[in-house]
Scaffold this active site. Structure first.
Site, PDB file in Angstrom:
ATOM      1  N   GLY A 141       1.889  -6.453   0.419  1.00  0.00           N
ATOM      2  CA  GLY A 141       1.022  -5.342   0.043  1.00  0.00           C
ATOM      3  C   GLY A 141       1.096  -4.918  -1.408  1.00  0.00           C
ATOM      4  O   GLY A 141       0.407  -3.968  -1.801  1.00  0.00           O
ATOM      5  N   SER A 180       7.053   7.034  -2.564  1.00  0.00           N
ATOM      6  CA  SER A 180       5.908   6.432  -3.259  1.00  0.00           C
ATOM      7  C   SER A 180       6.312   5.754  -4.568  1.00  0.00           C
ATOM      8  O   SER A 180       7.115   6.281  -5.339  1.00  0.00           O
ATOM      9  CB  SER A 180       4.841   7.489  -3.545  1.00  0.00           C
ATOM     10  N   LEU A 181       5.703   4.603  -4.815  1.00  0.00           N
ATOM     11  CA  LEU A 181       5.906   3.878  -6.068  1.00  0.00           C
ATOM     12  C   LEU A 181       4.779   4.146  -7.061  1.00  0.00           C
ATOM     13  O   LEU A 181       4.815   3.644  -8.182  1.00  0.00           O
ATOM     14  CB  LEU A 181       5.990   2.371  -5.788  1.00  0.00           C
ATOM     15  N   SER A 182       3.797   4.943  -6.658  1.00  0.00           N
ATOM     16  CA  SER A 182       2.646   5.206  -7.528  1.00  0.00           C
ATOM     17  C   SER A 182       3.029   5.798  -8.882  1.00  0.00           C
ATOM     18  O   SER A 182       2.493   5.374  -9.914  1.00  0.00           O
ATOM     19  CB  SER A 182       1.637   6.112  -6.816  1.00  0.00           C
ATOM     20  N   GLY A 235      -3.080  -3.367  14.599  1.00  0.00           N
ATOM     21  CA  GLY A 235      -3.057  -1.920  14.439  1.00  0.00           C
ATOM     22  C   GLY A 235      -4.446  -1.339  14.291  1.00  0.00           C
ATOM     23  O   GLY A 235      -5.354  -1.981  13.752  1.00  0.00           O
ATOM     24  N   TYR A 283       4.611  -3.164   1.364  1.00  0.00           N
ATOM     25  CA  TYR A 283       5.110  -3.698   0.090  1.00  0.00           C
ATOM     26  C   TYR A 283       6.604  -3.476  -0.111  1.00  0.00           C
ATOM     27  O   TYR A 283       7.173  -3.949  -1.101  1.00  0.00           O
ATOM     28  CB  TYR A 283       4.325  -3.107  -1.088  1.00  0.00           C
ATOM     29  N   ALA A 330      -5.320   2.835   8.150  1.00  0.00           N
ATOM     30  CA  ALA A 330      -5.381   1.708   7.213  1.00  0.00           C
ATOM     31  C   ALA A 330      -6.340   0.628   7.686  1.00  0.00           C
ATOM     32  O   ALA A 330      -6.926  -0.095   6.865  1.00  0.00           O
ATOM     33  CB  ALA A 330      -3.983   1.124   7.013  1.00  0.00           C
ATOM     34  N   LYS A 363      -6.071  11.975   4.269  1.00  0.00           N
ATOM     35  CA  LYS A 363      -7.215  11.207   3.780  1.00  0.00           C
ATOM     36  C   LYS A 363      -8.547  11.637   4.404  1.00  0.00           C
ATOM     37  O   LYS A 363      -9.600  11.423   3.808  1.00  0.00           O
ATOM     38  CB  LYS A 363      -6.991   9.709   3.996  1.00  0.00           C
TER      39      LYS A 363
END
Length: 285
Positions: free
Chosen positions: A251, A19-21, A129, A230, A133, A70
């Protein structure tokens, strides 16, 4: 400076190591001068309830929720926003004054962000897809007032689920990726959105294009192509479509915009600096 008074925000999922969060959120937190820190916490499936409820007793102010939780966090919230209920997915939790979680979804606003200034009213779209998402994407396209959505997928069951969920909101159809009509649909559509992981750095398909390159030879140069991935940026799919003359969107903007919306939600509407988050990611990547 981190002290005993510092509150924290966390990403909960499995896996979260990619994760880049934390990079973009901590850059925004530092810029805003908040006594907060953002961390990623890996969580096993069987530990979700224990972890999320335990964080209430610590100095945690909010959570981001990612795959595969989620939908599973619904039962852990005392309050859920209408949009999260509609798409049956929560990606952001905030601890309320009564020490219970309030859940919402910022993925839709994140998805819409790079499309806001494009006139897509009454346009047609293809979604690649039918996983989780795709729900946020469909709701986003409904909000942007597109006229028709066609979902292409390998999974007939999830296709039917999405059609049932959204059939009263927009003209929507689903076809399997083996359908001979795909070429004609691609040729005539205005917007294509890839929600599959094909082309992602961490997958075995990292050099692949969704449903194979031959499917896209007829794509029109006026088509907008949006890939939710992304990393890498651009994906092989976007590189191919760019060579065909299409406008392409990766993204990154969605990632930042949904993160900024989450941070604003946690801080009671504080204006969050998009560019600061973008620059932090650009520097890292």
């Amino acid at each position: 400076m981190i002290t005993s008074n510092t509150s924290f925000l966390a990403l909960i999922g499995n896996p979260v190591s990619h994760s880049l969060s934390p990079i973009m959120q901590n850059a925004a937190i530092k810029y805003l001068g908040l006594d907060l820190i953002y961390i990623a916490i890996p969580c096993k499936n069987e530990d979700l309830e224990i972890v999320v409820n335990s964080l209430k007793k610590m100095n945690c102010k909010g959570l981001n929720i990612t795959i595969p939780f989620k939908k599973k966090v619904f039962d852990l919230c005392s309050e859920i926003s209408p949009v999260a209920k509609k798409i049956q997915a929560i990606n952001t939790l905030k601890l309320k004054n009564d020490n219970n979680w309030s859940g919402t979804n910022t993925d839709i606003e994140g998805f819409i962000y790079p499309l806001k200034n494009l006139n897509l009213t009454n346009k047609n779209s293809i979604i690649l897809g039918s996983g989780g998402a795709a729900r946020s994407v469909i709701q986003g396209l409904i909000d942007l007032k597109l006229s028709k959505i066609t979902i292409i997928s390998r999974n007939n069951n999830s296709l039917n689920e999405l059609i049932t969920l959204f059939k009263n909101d927009i003209k929507i159809e689903g076809i399997l990726n083996t359908n001979d009509e795909i070429g004609n649909l691609i040729e005539e559509t205005d917007l294509i959105v890839n929600t599959t992981p094909i082309g992602m750095s961490q997958t075995s398909d990292n050099d692949a294009i969704p449903f194979g390159q031959s499917s896209w030879e007829t794509i029109d140069s006026n088509t907008i192509v949006y890939d939710l991935i992304y990393n890498p940026s651009p994906t092989p799919f976007l590189k191919f479509c760019d060579r065909k003359g299409c406008m392409t969107i990766d993204g990154t903007q969605m990632l930042i915009a949904q993160g900024a919306k989450s941070l604003s939600f946690w801080t009671n509407g504080l204006e969050v600096p998009f560019e600061v988050m973008h620059d932090a990611l650009k520097k890292y990547l």
